[in-house]
Design an enzyme around this catalytic site. Sequence first.
Site, PDB file in Angstrom:
ATOM      1  N   ASP A  75      -4.368  -4.606   6.031  1.00  0.00           N
ATOM      2  CA  ASP A  75      -4.839  -5.397   4.889  1.00  0.00           C
ATOM      3  C   ASP A  75      -3.805  -6.452   4.510  1.00  0.00           C
ATOM      4  O   ASP A  75      -2.616  -6.167   4.388  1.00  0.00           O
ATOM      5  CB  ASP A  75      -5.122  -4.487   3.689  1.00  0.00           C
ATOM      6  CG  ASP A  75      -5.782  -5.240   2.549  1.00  0.00           C
ATOM      7  OD1 ASP A  75      -6.608  -6.123   2.826  1.00  0.00           O
ATOM      8  OD2 ASP A  75      -5.465  -4.952   1.379  1.00  0.00           O
ATOM      9  N   SER A  84       0.840  -1.202   0.000  1.00  0.00           N
ATOM     10  CA  SER A  84       0.000   0.000   0.000  1.00  0.00           C
ATOM     11  C   SER A  84       0.874   1.251   0.000  1.00  0.00           C
ATOM     12  O   SER A  84       1.674   1.440  -0.904  1.00  0.00           O
ATOM     13  CB  SER A  84      -0.958  -0.033   1.194  1.00  0.00           C
ATOM     14  OG  SER A  84      -1.873   1.046   1.132  1.00  0.00           O
ATOM     15  N   THR A  85       0.760   2.078   1.033  1.00  0.00           N
ATOM     16  CA  THR A  85       1.510   3.335   1.082  1.00  0.00           C
ATOM     17  C   THR A  85       3.010   3.070   0.987  1.00  0.00           C
ATOM     18  O   THR A  85       3.554   2.289   1.747  1.00  0.00           O
ATOM     19  CB  THR A  85       1.201   4.094   2.392  1.00  0.00           C
ATOM     20  OG1 THR A  85      -0.200   4.132   2.601  1.00  0.00           O
ATOM     21  CG2 THR A  85       1.759   5.506   2.334  1.00  0.00           C
ATOM     22  N   HIS A 110      -2.704  -0.847  -3.439  1.00  0.00           N
ATOM     23  CA  HIS A 110      -3.847   0.050  -3.241  1.00  0.00           C
ATOM     24  C   HIS A 110      -3.652   1.294  -4.107  1.00  0.00           C
ATOM     25  O   HIS A 110      -2.745   2.093  -3.880  1.00  0.00           O
ATOM     26  CB  HIS A 110      -3.971   0.454  -1.766  1.00  0.00           C
ATOM     27  CG  HIS A 110      -4.232  -0.700  -0.867  1.00  0.00           C
ATOM     28  ND1 HIS A 110      -3.906  -0.696   0.476  1.00  0.00           N
ATOM     29  CD2 HIS A 110      -4.794  -1.913  -1.093  1.00  0.00           C
ATOM     30  CE1 HIS A 110      -4.263  -1.846   1.025  1.00  0.00           C
ATOM     31  NE2 HIS A 110      -4.800  -2.600   0.090  1.00  0.00           N
ATOM     32  N   MET A 166      -0.099   1.222   5.334  1.00  0.00           N
ATOM     33  CA  MET A 166      -0.809   1.557   6.561  1.00  0.00           C
ATOM     34  C   MET A 166      -1.952   0.575   6.798  1.00  0.00           C
ATOM     35  O   MET A 166      -2.586   0.100   5.860  1.00  0.00           O
ATOM     36  CB  MET A 166      -1.345   2.987   6.473  1.00  0.00           C
ATOM     37  CG  MET A 166      -1.911   3.522   7.779  1.00  0.00           C
ATOM     38  SD  MET A 166      -2.345   5.271   7.645  1.00  0.00           S
ATOM     39  CE  MET A 166      -0.729   6.006   7.459  1.00  0.00           C
TER      40      MET A 166
END
Length: 399
Positions: free
Chosen positions: A339, A216-217, A243, A336
Amino acid sequence: MDDIEVLVCDDSALMRNLITRIIDGTEGMKVCATAMNGKFALQKLETLKPDLILLDIEMPEMNGVQFLEERKKMGINIPVVILSSIATEGASVTMKCLELGASDFITKPSGSTSSSISSVGSFIIEKIASYGGRYARLHGKHISGAEHYMQQAKLKEIEAQAVKDGIIEKPKDSPVKSEPSFAPTLFSSSVKKKEADVITPEREGGPIDIVVLGISTGGPNALREVFKNLDPKFPKPILVVQHMPAGFTREFAASLDRICPLNVKEAEDGDPIHPGQIYIAPGDYHIVIEKSTLCNVIKLSSAEPRNGHRPSADALFESCAKIYKNRALGVIMTGMGRDGATQLAEMRKQGAWTIGQDEESSVVYGMPRVAWELGAVQKQVSLEKMAEEMNSIVKEHSK
């Protein structure tokens, strides 16, 4: 605690003002300067030392792409987050910005009003907390954990919805920030690390037939680092959940394909899963694996978001655990939240091989941390060593 300082570069005075209000209204963040184009931003960097730059793309005299080119020549390493249009041509330029060293991007709303920019306020805060917070800590600042800032953003979202629904009146703007709550959070450096649980697999690890990866991030640049160093003869398919909003993943896959020795494409419904191919989940769709007679295929799903995300790493990992059991490698990287952590634990329980990114190299040590604490991760690996580790594990455990 110190503040994360931000330089906002946008040719719209209204947009600069609205974004400044979002940042300055968040405890632990402040706008140290604004600029109407890249030229003025570079001039301000001669005397200012922000922890992050929020950069528009379309600006007169020196646009975002030109600014990034100059930044690269000058050796400036302050992280840059792009404010991007959601148009198709905007996606192409945004990926060009990532190739030039931007850390990430936020999709700009179509309207330039307080309500429209507020709709992406939480994303602005998340990116600043993640990239700006990491940069600030590396340069000696004492910064709250990312979750501290996200808690504030969530409360503002709830408040805005309550105003919209007529439950409460719109609060008057106040220059005085509320007192911060420094309660320990998942991402705070003051949190005592939890000992990892132990998972006893139901079967020994077998030959690896597939690799699944959740991120993700921090992901756009991390994936570039990993994919460019994969073995050109990497023998297994790789399915990736990054994401990212709809409209950008096709260009993102194309940008990765340019630097990766393997073929990289945006996943499509019904794609056969072939060895040596990399499939990127399309924005706003889960990707899951479906068993088929000749070869397994990818199915796209519009099911409800999981852990607040669609695509979700948990959705992919869950289907992988069911079909491949101990014949898979699961990878979880910077991001973050949590998930992917739960279903990576399920993959490990089934006997799959698993690795996670370590804290030091993660932009946000959230997803890999939760996975580690659940016992889902066999080994933590730095970003620098991730491709090497993937190459080695797959080679060692191939048929």
